[in-house]
Enzyme design. Structure first.
Site, short mmCIF file in Angstrom:
data_model
loop_
_atom_site.label_atom_id
_atom_site.label_comp_id
_atom_site.label_asym_id
_atom_site.label_seq_id
_atom_site.Cartn_x
_atom_site.Cartn_y
_atom_site.Cartn_z
N ASP A 15 -9.50 85.77 -57.71
CA ASP A 15 -10.86 85.53 -57.22
C ASP A 15 -11.73 86.67 -57.71
OD1 ASP A 15 -13.17 85.35 -55.70
OD2 ASP A 15 -12.14 84.70 -53.88
N HIS A 16 -12.62 86.36 -58.64
CA HIS A 16 -13.38 87.43 -59.31
C HIS A 16 -14.44 88.04 -58.39
CE1 HIS A 16 -14.21 89.87 -62.61
NE2 HIS A 16 -14.75 89.02 -63.46
#
Ligand code: CAO
Length: 441
Positions: free
Chosen positions: A413-414
């Site tokens: 999850d950036h």
């Protein structure tokens, strides 16, 4: 003749598990441990076994009923030598033949609980979703037919249940209805604000116009997978990065362990090593065991290392959780992986067996393929995809050597993990798996 009831055992606190299959009928002989019904909660489907042996006198539930712990399922004429104290009975009812099953479903409520004179009851869900102020416009959540977990989720989403038409039995509002409503609302409110941000719906196609078709309704688990995948895909900005671990030495060590594994009645696949390497990388890279708080303002770091393991079953993908991976030996992990995968395939997992993971591993190593991009199981922030190991020529600075290479894909999850974090995590994993002595450091 002794009549006793079999009741629903501890099913991990689920209060509205639905009966999806009856496996016995009145008159059937049963034995202890024989499955009576299949229950499906929001998290899992599970066979409920009999605690009695004898003959079924009455089945007290039907498909579609929702049950909680303690609800009676069947009345059994107990075989005389089986009516021992070990038999589980309803303590509140020692001569227990219930008139009606203690089904948890709110029994006499009408499906849509908005008062008839209110105009909303005439509207379709999509009309309700497009109301300008849907949350404030006067739905009647309290009288809507929905379980506690759905009510909790509705509160978290700020949704008034009175606006939602339930698709469950007798109009019960399900989590899927909430997610659908929420997605509709997001697409309709986002469109005017940001041009092109609304998610266009996929046009319906009449497939039958092109040839014969068959239609198979999705199971509850299938629908849950649809919802979860869409939620992760829409909410999580994914990045996936790739690397190969040289597992030549790991494989040689596994081969040495083969006889001992047989003696111990287990198998040592690459999976225990992968879990162990992930546990060390999770220990040293705490962001990978964090989750974003609901308001997006903080990170919650989990101080435990529980890892979900995707298991491919005939009913669909399920993810049981191996707890405290950092504290377990490879032999313990090997045994637990086999037990959890077996329970997953036999539909014996309880909801709590699938809760609490900080990270997930999805291994398609036995099935094949050179790589894939796994979808993060949000609110976790990372997932490792493992593909099939293959012998490849690897340049060692002087010559090509045949080495067994394991393809790894790390999705993250950036919003939480940046490329540097992921690079360090992946490098550590590759180092651990390529030199398994490091797993004990
Ligand atoms: N490369 C090559 N061989 C591999 C391998 C890999 N990456 N991973 C496992 N194998 C081998 C094992 O070593 C074993 O062979 P040996 O007995 O000769 O050693 C064989 O494949 C069978 O392994 P397994 O699948 O029974 O056991 P596992 O511990 O590797 O995996 C489990 C367990 C539950 C993860 C797996 O069975 C499974 O269900 N995988 C599918 C997960 C999935 O569907 N993911 C996709 C999710 S996204 O839709």
């Amino acid at each position: 003749m002794v009549k006793q009831q079999v009741t629903v055992p501890d099913i991990g606190g689920a209060e509205d598990a639905e009966v999806i299959e009856l496996l016995v009928a009145a008159g059937d002989p049963i034995t202890v441990e024989q499955s009576l019904i299949v229950l499906e909660s929001d998290k899992a489907s599970m066979d409920i076994p009999s605690t009695l042996a004898g003959t079924i006198l009455e089945v007290l539930v039907k498909e579609g009923d929702t049950l909680a712990e303690g609800a009676p399922i069947v009345v059994v004429e107990v075989a005389s030598d089986e009516s021992t104290p070990a038999v589980e009975t309803n303590a509140a009812d020692p001569e227990p033949v219930a008139e009606s099953p203690a089904v948890v479903a709110e029994p006499a409520k009408p499906p849509a609980a908005v008062a008839p004179e209110e105009p909303q009851i005439q509207s379709t869900p999509s009309e309700r979703a497009s109301a300008a102020e849907p949350v404030a416009a006067g739905g009647d959540s309290a009288s809507v037919y929905a379980g506690p977990s759905v009510r909790k989720l509705a509160r978290e989403f700020g949704i008034d249940l009175g606006f939602i038409e339930g698709s469950g039995p007798r109009g019960r509002v399900l989590k899927e209805d909430l997610h659908r409503f929420s997605a509709q609302r997001m697409s309709q409110t986002a469109a005017p604000a940001i041009a092109g941000a609304g998610i266009p719906s996929v046009p319906e196609v009449d497939f039958a116009a092109f040839g014969d078709v068959t239609t198979e309704p999705l199971t509850k688990l299938g629908k849950l997978i649809v919802t979860n995948m869409q939620r992760s895909w829409l909410n999580v900005p994914h990045v996936t990065q790739f690397d190969d671990a040289d597992i030549t030495d790991l494989d040689a060590f596994r081969a040495e362990l083969k006889a001992e594994a047989e003696q111990r009645g287990t198998r040592m696949t690459p999976m225990p090593f992968i879990l162990k390497a992930c546990a060390i990388a999770l220990r040293d890279n705490p962001k990978f065991r964090a989750s974003l708080s609901g308001d997006g303002n903080s990170l919650i770091y989990k101080q435990y290392i529980h890892i979900g393991m995707a298991v491919d079953t005939p009913a669909g993908l399920v993810v049981p959780v191996v707890r405290d991976v950092d504290k377990k030996t490879l032999w313990q992990l090997a045994k637990e992986i086999i037990a959890l995968a077996g329970n997953a395939r036999d539909r014996k997992l309880k909801p709590q067996d699938m809760q609490g993971a900080c990270f997930t591993v999805s291994s398609l190593g036995n099935i094949g393929g050179t790589g894939f991009t796994p979808i993060v199981n949000t609110p976790e922030v990372g997932i490792l995809g493992v593909s099939k190991a293959a012998v490849k020529p690897v340049w060692d600075g002087a010559e090509f050597k045949p080495r067994k290479m394991l393809p790894l894909a790390l999705s993250y999850d950036h919003r939480v993990i940046n490329g540097g974090d992921a690079g360090r995590f992946m490098s550590q994993l590759v180092t651990q798996l390529s030199d398994i002595r490091r797993l004990i450091l």
